[in-house]
Design a protein around this motif. Structure first.
Motif, PDB file in Angstrom:
ATOM      1  N   GLU A 202       0.848  -1.195   0.000  1.00  0.00           N
ATOM      2  CA  GLU A 202       0.000   0.000   0.000  1.00  0.00           C
ATOM      3  C   GLU A 202       0.878   1.238   0.000  1.00  0.00           C
ATOM      4  OE1 GLU A 202      -2.580   0.042   3.419  1.00  0.00           O
ATOM      5  OE2 GLU A 202      -3.972  -1.425   2.574  1.00  0.00           O
ATOM      6  N   LYS A 203       0.342   2.321  -0.504  1.00  0.00           N
ATOM      7  CA  LYS A 203       0.978   3.627  -0.346  1.00  0.00           C
ATOM      8  C   LYS A 203       1.041   3.887   1.156  1.00  0.00           C
ATOM      9  CE  LYS A 203       1.845   8.036  -1.617  1.00  0.00           C
ATOM     10  NZ  LYS A 203       2.944   8.351  -2.541  1.00  0.00           N
ATOM     11  N   TYR A 204       2.168   4.382   1.667  1.00  0.00           N
ATOM     12  CA  TYR A 204       2.284   4.671   3.103  1.00  0.00           C
ATOM     13  C   TYR A 204       1.753   6.071   3.387  1.00  0.00           C
ATOM     14  CZ  TYR A 204       4.319   5.545   7.692  1.00  0.00           C
ATOM     15  OH  TYR A 204       4.496   5.864   9.004  1.00  0.00           O
ATOM     16  N   LEU A 205       0.739   6.142   4.229  1.00  0.00           N
ATOM     17  CA  LEU A 205       0.202   7.437   4.650  1.00  0.00           C
ATOM     18  C   LEU A 205       1.003   7.882   5.868  1.00  0.00           C
ATOM     19  CD1 LEU A 205      -3.616   6.629   4.287  1.00  0.00           C
ATOM     20  CD2 LEU A 205      -2.087   7.662   2.597  1.00  0.00           C
ATOM     21  N   GLU A 206       1.600   9.067   5.790  1.00  0.00           N
ATOM     22  CA  GLU A 206       2.597   9.441   6.802  1.00  0.00           C
ATOM     23  C   GLU A 206       2.038   9.939   8.130  1.00  0.00           C
ATOM     24  OE1 GLU A 206       6.332  10.697   5.404  1.00  0.00           O
ATOM     25  OE2 GLU A 206       5.647  10.768   3.314  1.00  0.00           O
ATOM     26  N   ALA A 207       0.894  10.617   8.097  1.00  0.00           N
ATOM     27  CA  ALA A 207       0.356  11.129   9.361  1.00  0.00           C
ATOM     28  C   ALA A 207      -1.169  11.116   9.357  1.00  0.00           C
ATOM     29  CB  ALA A 207       0.887  12.529   9.630  1.00  0.00           C
ATOM     30  N   PRO A 208      -1.745   9.908   9.281  1.00  0.00           N
ATOM     31  CA  PRO A 208      -3.212   9.822   9.252  1.00  0.00           C
ATOM     32  C   PRO A 208      -3.819   9.773  10.649  1.00  0.00           C
ATOM     33  CG  PRO A 208      -2.296   7.643   8.934  1.00  0.00           C
ATOM     34  CD  PRO A 208      -1.127   8.582   9.154  1.00  0.00           C
ATOM     35  N   GLY A 274     -19.926  -4.956  13.797  1.00  0.00           N
ATOM     36  CA  GLY A 274     -18.635  -4.950  13.117  1.00  0.00           C
ATOM     37  C   GLY A 274     -18.085  -3.537  13.102  1.00  0.00           C
ATOM     38  N   THR A 275     -16.794  -3.452  12.860  1.00  0.00           N
ATOM     39  CA  THR A 275     -16.153  -2.143  12.809  1.00  0.00           C
ATOM     40  C   THR A 275     -15.290  -2.050  11.566  1.00  0.00           C
ATOM     41  OG1 THR A 275     -16.106  -1.996  15.211  1.00  0.00           O
ATOM     42  CG2 THR A 275     -14.617  -0.552  14.021  1.00  0.00           C
ATOM     43  N   LEU A 276     -15.506  -1.003  10.799  1.00  0.00           N
ATOM     44  CA  LEU A 276     -14.671  -0.753   9.626  1.00  0.00           C
ATOM     45  C   LEU A 276     -13.615   0.276  10.009  1.00  0.00           C
ATOM     46  CD1 LEU A 276     -17.546  -1.675   8.493  1.00  0.00           C
ATOM     47  CD2 LEU A 276     -16.705  -0.813   6.318  1.00  0.00           C
ATOM     48  N   GLU A 277     -12.363  -0.097   9.854  1.00  0.00           N
ATOM     49  CA  GLU A 277     -11.261   0.807  10.187  1.00  0.00           C
ATOM     50  C   GLU A 277     -10.821   1.573   8.947  1.00  0.00           C
ATOM     51  OE1 GLU A 277      -9.033  -1.802  13.678  1.00  0.00           O
ATOM     52  OE2 GLU A 277      -7.937  -1.227  11.883  1.00  0.00           O
ATOM     53  N   PHE A 278     -10.674   2.870   9.133  1.00  0.00           N
ATOM     54  CA  PHE A 278     -10.201   3.729   8.054  1.00  0.00           C
ATOM     55  C   PHE A 278      -8.996   4.528   8.509  1.00  0.00           C
ATOM     56  CE2 PHE A 278     -14.698   3.104   7.311  1.00  0.00           C
ATOM     57  CZ  PHE A 278     -14.807   2.960   5.935  1.00  0.00           C
ATOM     58  N   LEU A 279      -8.151   4.870   7.558  1.00  0.00           N
ATOM     59  CA  LEU A 279      -7.161   5.914   7.806  1.00  0.00           C
ATOM     60  C   LEU A 279      -7.728   7.154   7.151  1.00  0.00           C
ATOM     61  CD1 LEU A 279      -3.809   4.006   7.141  1.00  0.00           C
ATOM     62  CD2 LEU A 279      -4.930   4.474   9.335  1.00  0.00           C
ATOM     63  N   TYR A 280      -7.560   8.287   7.838  1.00  0.00           N
ATOM     64  CA  TYR A 280      -8.074   9.561   7.339  1.00  0.00           C
ATOM     65  C   TYR A 280      -6.917  10.536   7.222  1.00  0.00           C
ATOM     66  CZ  TYR A 280     -10.450  14.080   7.416  1.00  0.00           C
ATOM     67  OH  TYR A 280     -10.861  15.350   7.122  1.00  0.00           O
ATOM     68  N   GLN A 281      -6.708  11.031   6.029  1.00  0.00           N
ATOM     69  CA  GLN A 281      -5.620  11.994   5.835  1.00  0.00           C
ATOM     70  C   GLN A 281      -6.008  12.951   4.711  1.00  0.00           C
ATOM     71  OE1 GLN A 281      -1.292  10.661   6.026  1.00  0.00           O
ATOM     72  NE2 GLN A 281      -1.258  11.575   3.998  1.00  0.00           N
ATOM     73  N   ASP A 282      -5.736  14.229   4.906  1.00  0.00           N
ATOM     74  CA  ASP A 282      -6.010  15.260   3.896  1.00  0.00           C
ATOM     75  C   ASP A 282      -7.433  15.182   3.330  1.00  0.00           C
ATOM     76  OD1 ASP A 282      -3.321  16.005   4.233  1.00  0.00           O
ATOM     77  OD2 ASP A 282      -2.677  14.524   2.736  1.00  0.00           O
ATOM     78  N   GLY A 283      -8.387  14.974   4.214  1.00  0.00           N
ATOM     79  CA  GLY A 283      -9.792  15.016   3.800  1.00  0.00           C
ATOM     80  C   GLY A 283     -10.323  13.756   3.139  1.00  0.00           C
ATOM     81  N   ALA A 284      -9.476  12.699   3.027  1.00  0.00           N
ATOM     82  CA  ALA A 284      -9.931  11.473   2.366  1.00  0.00           C
ATOM     83  C   ALA A 284      -9.871  10.271   3.317  1.00  0.00           C
ATOM     84  CB  ALA A 284      -9.084  11.205   1.124  1.00  0.00           C
ATOM     85  N   PHE A 285     -10.797   9.324   3.116  1.00  0.00           N
ATOM     86  CA  PHE A 285     -10.846   8.093   3.902  1.00  0.00           C
ATOM     87  C   PHE A 285     -10.370   6.913   3.093  1.00  0.00           C
ATOM     88  CE2 PHE A 285     -14.129  10.760   5.727  1.00  0.00           C
ATOM     89  CZ  PHE A 285     -13.784  10.688   7.064  1.00  0.00           C
ATOM     90  N   TYR A 286      -9.633   6.046   3.742  1.00  0.00           N
ATOM     91  CA  TYR A 286      -9.169   4.830   3.098  1.00  0.00           C
ATOM     92  C   TYR A 286      -9.449   3.655   4.028  1.00  0.00           C
ATOM     93  CZ  TYR A 286      -6.402   8.440   0.754  1.00  0.00           C
ATOM     94  OH  TYR A 286      -5.996   9.569   0.090  1.00  0.00           O
ATOM     95  N   PHE A 287     -10.243   2.686   3.567  1.00  0.00           N
ATOM     96  CA  PHE A 287     -10.496   1.478   4.359  1.00  0.00           C
ATOM     97  C   PHE A 287      -9.185   0.698   4.516  1.00  0.00           C
ATOM     98  CE2 PHE A 287     -11.021  -3.138   4.263  1.00  0.00           C
ATOM     99  CZ  PHE A 287     -11.802  -3.340   5.379  1.00  0.00           C
ATOM    100  N   ILE A 288      -8.897   0.202   5.728  1.00  0.00           N
ATOM    101  CA  ILE A 288      -7.753  -0.699   5.895  1.00  0.00           C
ATOM    102  C   ILE A 288      -8.127  -2.097   6.391  1.00  0.00           C
ATOM    103  CG2 ILE A 288      -5.789   0.890   5.937  1.00  0.00           C
ATOM    104  CD1 ILE A 288      -5.942   0.759   9.059  1.00  0.00           C
ATOM    105  N   GLU A 289      -9.012  -2.172   7.372  1.00  0.00           N
ATOM    106  CA  GLU A 289      -9.332  -3.483   7.943  1.00  0.00           C
ATOM    107  C   GLU A 289     -10.744  -3.471   8.505  1.00  0.00           C
ATOM    108  OE1 GLU A 289      -6.375  -4.646  10.901  1.00  0.00           O
ATOM    109  OE2 GLU A 289      -4.774  -4.026   9.553  1.00  0.00           O
ATOM    110  N   MET A 290     -11.326  -4.656   8.684  1.00  0.00           N
ATOM    111  CA  MET A 290     -12.615  -4.757   9.369  1.00  0.00           C
ATOM    112  C   MET A 290     -12.499  -5.722  10.543  1.00  0.00           C
ATOM    113  SD  MET A 290     -16.407  -5.688   7.985  1.00  0.00           S
ATOM    114  CE  MET A 290     -17.791  -5.618   9.124  1.00  0.00           C
ATOM    115  N   ASN A 291     -12.996  -5.293  11.696  1.00  0.00           N
ATOM    116  CA  ASN A 291     -13.034  -6.150  12.879  1.00  0.00           C
ATOM    117  C   ASN A 291     -14.419  -6.754  12.994  1.00  0.00           C
ATOM    118  OD1 ASN A 291     -10.366  -5.408  13.631  1.00  0.00           O
ATOM    119  ND2 ASN A 291     -11.188  -3.482  14.383  1.00  0.00           N
ATOM    120  N   THR A 292     -14.458  -8.077  13.081  1.00  0.00           N
ATOM    121  CA  THR A 292     -15.746  -8.776  13.053  1.00  0.00           C
ATOM    122  C   THR A 292     -16.232  -9.138  14.451  1.00  0.00           C
ATOM    123  OG1 THR A 292     -14.539 -10.847  12.712  1.00  0.00           O
ATOM    124  CG2 THR A 292     -15.294  -9.685  10.747  1.00  0.00           C
ATOM    125  N   ARG A 293     -15.998  -8.256  15.392  1.00  0.00           N
ATOM    126  CA  ARG A 293     -16.359  -8.505  16.786  1.00  0.00           C
ATOM    127  C   ARG A 293     -16.770  -7.189  17.446  1.00  0.00           C
ATOM    128  NH1 ARG A 293     -11.973  -5.685  18.396  1.00  0.00           N
ATOM    129  NH2 ARG A 293     -10.022  -6.197  17.375  1.00  0.00           N
TER     130      ARG A 293
END
Ligand code: MV4
Length: 449
Positions: A202-208, A274-293
């Protein structure tokens, strides 16, 4: 199925107590399965029944599937709640629970399996239209393939383990010269940690910021979200403070993110919480993982919405329709959670032992999720989380003032705890301003003498 009559709780500590409380209020009898180290635990004391499933090491008790299934059979439960950690995201366990005729209080084994494989999760979420971090289409099998991809995406890039999560098997490459070493390091770390050297890029997001969305789906096609939680304050991939709503989002972003999460989960045919994990940087969201608990920080969302997520989780597991839609879910004010661990507040070395004195804060807008009592023992074998202090306020400012007051009232004597760390962190102007990324806490800790 009609409601459950009896549920086995295959967990310990504050979360076993949390689940017991929800069941009790629903008129469901509880059985707590526990190790010999937890015979005097609060959840064991309050449960209708308890079954000792083995000695202290998790392998022999809380991860001991035959012992847990035997306890369920002997006590005649209808369902098993796995809690958090241990077997909660073990697809094979969920499958065996169902094969033995019990309901698993969680998603289908298939969904657990997909989300446990970060590459499969990414592929599944891209297929249902969720934005992910720019990266590989599936796994990356050779260093040449990685180099071509990285050149196309642009550096820095991150090599991640497919079996990962929790940061293991994750290596950043700042430029082409460092790609080969990042690739082989990530591979060997993944192999050692998970017995699986599959990686992706993945592209590395530096400070999300780390922003996650709580969702709930019934088995009749209704899916709702309960807003987001900002979990950026963490140390070594362990969350320390969580809050909702995220101080970084506008109302419009919040609505869009919630709708996006609900839509993708509906298309997946997911059931349960469930929980959808996102990284948020510069106004944009990117899904990374989902926790199924269920998650440790679920009380933050409960404080904001007034909805008992464990009750809802148990209800949808019986097949009952949700009975309400998104419009019925309101968001009021602000909530923050501090995780208090039995650890040295400077070195984070675990500090098991006897609790000589315990006094929990109270009052309007204060919640403490803890299984502590005077004289209880914190065993050395498990996670060091011993209390969660959650406060609610009509505004973030009021919530913080209340949190400061609540932490002042909390007394835990006999073991070292991270309480002093929380007292210091919430006084920091940057924290008070809501101005932080996933790197803030670690850099703050480095600055403390
Ligand atoms: C990232 C990232 C930056 N860019 N992915 C860490 C564990 C795993 N759950 C995902 N993680 C990250 N993935 C890209 N493309 C930074 C992290 C990360 C992180 C994420 C959430 C919360 C805390 C974190 C701490 C360090 C790194």
């Amino acid at each position: 199925m009609a409601g459950f009559r009896k549920v086995l709780i295959a967990n310990r500590g504050e979360i076993a107590l949390r689940i017991h409380r929800a069941c009790r209020e629903m008129g469901i009898s509880t059985v707590v399965a526990h190790s010999t180290a937890d015979s005097d635990a609060m959840a064991v004391r309050l449960a209708d029944e308890s079954v000792c499933i083995g000695p202290p090491p998790p392998r022999d008790s809380y991860l001991n599937i035959p012992a847990i299934l035997s306890a369920a059979a002997i006590t005649g439960v209808d369902a098993i709640h796995p809690g958090i950690g241990f077997l909660a995201e073990n697809a094979r366990f969920a499958e065996m629970v169902e094969e033995h005729g019990f309901a698993f209080i969680g998603p289908s084994p298939e969904h657990i399996r997909i989300m446990g494989d970060k590459v499969a999760a990414r592929t599944a979420m891209l297929a249902v239209g969720l934005p992910c971090v720019p990266g590989s289409d599936g796994t990356v099998d050779t260093v040449e393939q990685a180099a071509d991809l990285a050149a196309a995406i642009g550096y820095p890039v991150l090599v991640k383990a497919a079996a990962g999560g929790g940061g293991k098997g994750m290596k950043v490459a700042d430029d082409a010269d460092h790609l080969a070493s990042a690739f082989s390091l990530a591979r060997s770390e993944a192999s050692a940690a998970f017995g699986d050297n599959t990686v992706y890029l993945e592209k590395y997001l530096e400070a999300p910021r780390h922003i996650e969305v709580q969702i709930l789906a019934d088995t009749h096609g209704t899916v709702v979200h309960f807003g987001e939680r900002d979990c950026s304050l963490q140390r070594r991939h362990q969350k320390v403070i969580e809050e909702a709503p995220s101080p970084a989002l506008t109302e419009a972003q919040r609505r869009d993110l919630g709708a996006l999460a609900v839509d993708s989960v509906r298309r997946l045919g997911y059931r349960g919480v469930g929980t959808l994990e996102f990284l948020y940087q510069d106004g944009a969201f990117y899904f990374i993982e989902m926790n199924t608990r269920l998650q440790v920080e679920h009380p933050v969302t409960e404080m904001l919405t007034g909805i008992d997520l464990v009750r809802e989780q148990v209800r949808v597991a019986t097949g009952e329709p949700l009975g309400y839609g998104q419009d019925a879910i309101g968001f009021y004010g602000h909530a923050i959670e501090c995780r208090i661990n039995a650890e040295d507040p400077r070195t984070f070395t675990p500090s098991p032992g006897r609790i000589d004195s315990y006094h929990a804060p109270g009052g309007l807008g204060v919640r403490v999720d803890s299984a502590l009592y005077d004289g209880c023992r914190i065993p050395p074998f498990y996670d060091s989380l011993i209390a969660k202090v959650i406060t609610h306020g009509t505004s973030r400012t009021d919530c913080l003032l209340r949190l400061r007051r609540a932490l002042e009232e909390l007394v835990i004597e006999g073991v070292s705890t991270t309480l002093p760390l929380h007292v210091d962190v919430i006084r920091e102007p940057e924290f008070a301003a809501g101005d932080y990324t996933i790197h803030w806490l670690e850099s703050w800790l480095e600055r403390q003498d």
